[in-house]
Design a protein around this motif. Structure first.
Motif, PDB file in Angstrom:
ATOM      1  N   PRO A 162       0.820  -1.206   0.000  1.00 19.25           N
ATOM      2  CA  PRO A 162       0.000   0.000   0.000  1.00 19.25           C
ATOM      3  C   PRO A 162       0.861   1.266   0.000  1.00 19.25           C
ATOM      4  N   GLY A 163       0.428   2.255  -0.763  1.00 22.96           N
ATOM      5  CA  GLY A 163       1.125   3.546  -0.805  1.00 22.96           C
ATOM      6  C   GLY A 163       2.280   3.598  -1.786  1.00 22.96           C
ATOM      7  N   ASP A 164       2.603   2.471  -2.426  1.00 24.71           N
ATOM      8  CA  ASP A 164       3.759   2.459  -3.336  1.00 24.71           C
ATOM      9  C   ASP A 164       3.570   3.388  -4.529  1.00 24.71           C
ATOM     10  N   TYR A 195      -5.428   0.447  -1.529  1.00 22.57           N
ATOM     11  CA  TYR A 195      -3.966   0.503  -1.411  1.00 22.57           C
ATOM     12  C   TYR A 195      -3.379   1.905  -1.646  1.00 22.57           C
ATOM     13  N   HIS A 196      -4.128   2.783  -2.243  1.00 18.28           N
ATOM     14  CA  HIS A 196      -3.674   4.162  -2.503  1.00 18.28           C
ATOM     15  C   HIS A 196      -2.300   4.237  -3.180  1.00 18.28           C
ATOM     16  N   ASP A 243       8.498   2.801  -6.594  1.00 14.85           N
ATOM     17  CA  ASP A 243       8.882   1.554  -5.918  1.00 14.85           C
ATOM     18  C   ASP A 243       8.866   0.361  -6.874  1.00 14.85           C
ATOM     19  N   ALA A 244       8.129   0.483  -7.955  1.00 11.92           N
ATOM     20  CA  ALA A 244       8.073  -0.627  -8.918  1.00 11.92           C
ATOM     21  C   ALA A 244       7.610  -0.098 -10.264  1.00 11.92           C
TER      22      ALA A 244
END
Ligand code: MRU
Length: 373
Positions: A162-164, A195-196, A243-244
């Motif tokens: 979440p938040g990524d 998950y935002h 992050d990805a």
């Protein structure tokens, strides 16, 4: 039956590709008009289907496959033949024509070959039965695509938290598939779970699929999406915002080399430099056992106007300048952290991982044939 030129509300309540049996047509959203206009068009003739694929009115590897399957069914339905041989000859003629629309996305030939197998397997049946079997197969190709994308989304979601911050290139979204998209599937599933994610969409020169389509569909779905120019991805990575990376693909060679929208390999190189995982979301229909390495992939070359004048009020490049406009590039397998399929996540060495994935798929299909589930 839907009307030609029907304007839809924007949002996610649409079918990217639909069969209108009654009207004898395929209904698609004309993606060249997005985001300004959400308009449905009907494709009836071989020429209309070919043009829609070539002109990117319908695009994205899985959506091209579904369109080709519906297309060849409709064209086969119109074949007036007294015996199998003449029916099959005409079928192959139409199939080869549709197959010539775009060379890189393997889903086009994959879907058409699947439809051809239906003809061959039902050779002993009457022509009408073959036509019915073709219709069932085309519908199955579309329905499977929904399951495939959702399952890719579930596997992909396990790779992020979440938040990524997630970066994507081109449009491997719902507009490129029957539902969920491939690279966007983890995003949509994450959205369902709150998950935002913070998504960064590359604009994707020259045809702007990222700006026109990805930004459009993610925004319509309420996702936190930020549009960036293609040359900004390294900077947002350096800023620590990513992050990805999730991207789609048009053809994955057996060694893992992956053809996707031009510019994808630059993103992969930048991701490696910044130690950010780079994931390719790939339905097994896009993994091509017959293509050994990326060097064997035929890269589509497109008209120079796409670079020099399309999308601009006035031509923005000097008359007569030489233009190079490949629609795709190949990301070498050593830049890819993993390939996310509907049968699991493949990591290097890819030949071995794909072999296992395809064995798993074969077992699942066998079980389905035996038990119907
Ligand atoms: O030229 P396009 O718009 O058809 O290119 C599409 C892509 O490169 C997509 O990333 C790919 O087809 C995967 S779609 C799930």
């Amino acid at each position: 039956m839907k009307d030609d030129g029907q304007i839809l509300n924007s949002g996610m309540e649409y079918e990217t590709v639909e069969l209108d049996e009654e009207g004898g047509s395929i209904v698609i959203i004309d993606q060249t008009l997005l985001p300004g206009k959400m308009e449905l068009i009907h494709l009836r003739t071989a020429q209309e289907i070919w043009d829609a694929i070539y002109l990117l009115k319908v695009r994205g590897a899985p959506a091209i496959g579904v369109t080709a399957a519906f297309g060849i069914y409709l064209l086969a339905k119109g074949i007036d033949a007294g015996d199998y041989e003449s029916f099959y000859r005409e079928f192959i003629k139409q199939k080869d024509y549709l197959n010539s629309a775009r060379p890189t996305a393997v889903n086009l030939s994959w879907a058409l070959e699947r439809m051809e197998r239906v003809c061959q397997e039902n050779k002993e049946q009457g022509i009408n039965e073959i036509k019915e079997a073709l219709k069932r197969e085309a519908i199955a190709i579309k329905e499977e695509d929904v399951w495939v994308c959702r399952t890719i989304g579930e596997y992909g979601l396990g790779l992020v938290k979440p938040g990524d911050g997630i970066l994507t290139h081109c449009n491997a979204g719902q507009l490129a598939t029957s539902k969920y998209g491939t690279a966007t599937a983890p995003i949509y599933l994450g959205q369902e779970k709150g998950y935002h994610f913070r998504v960064f969409a590359d604009e994707t020169r020259p045809l702007l699929q990222g700006a026109r389509l990805t930004a459009y569909e993610l925004k319509a779905a309420g996702v936190d999406v930020t549009l960036i120019c293609d040359n900004m991805s390294a900077m947002v990575m350096k800023n620590g915002w990513i992050d990805a990376v999730f991207v789609g693909c048009d053809r994955v060679a057996w060694n893992g080399d992956t053809a996707n929208k031009i510019g994808t390999s630059l993103v992969a190189i930048a991701a490696k430099r910044h130690k950010i995982p780079f994931y390719v979301c790939a339905p097994t229909s896009t993994i091509d056992r017959r293509t050994k390495t990326g060097g064997d992939i035929h890269i589509e070359q497109r008209p120079e106007e796409e670079v020099t004048s399309m999308w601009y009020k006035e031509r923005m490049a000097p008359e007569g300048v030489k233009v190079y406009n490949p629609a795709f590039d190949v990301t070498d397998h050593d830049l890819i952290t993993a390939v996310v399929t509907e049968y699991g996540i493949a990591r290097a060495p890819y030949e071995k991982a794909f072999q296992e994935i395809f064995e798993k798929k074969e077992k699942a299909l066998e079980a389905f044939r035996e038990n119907g589930k």
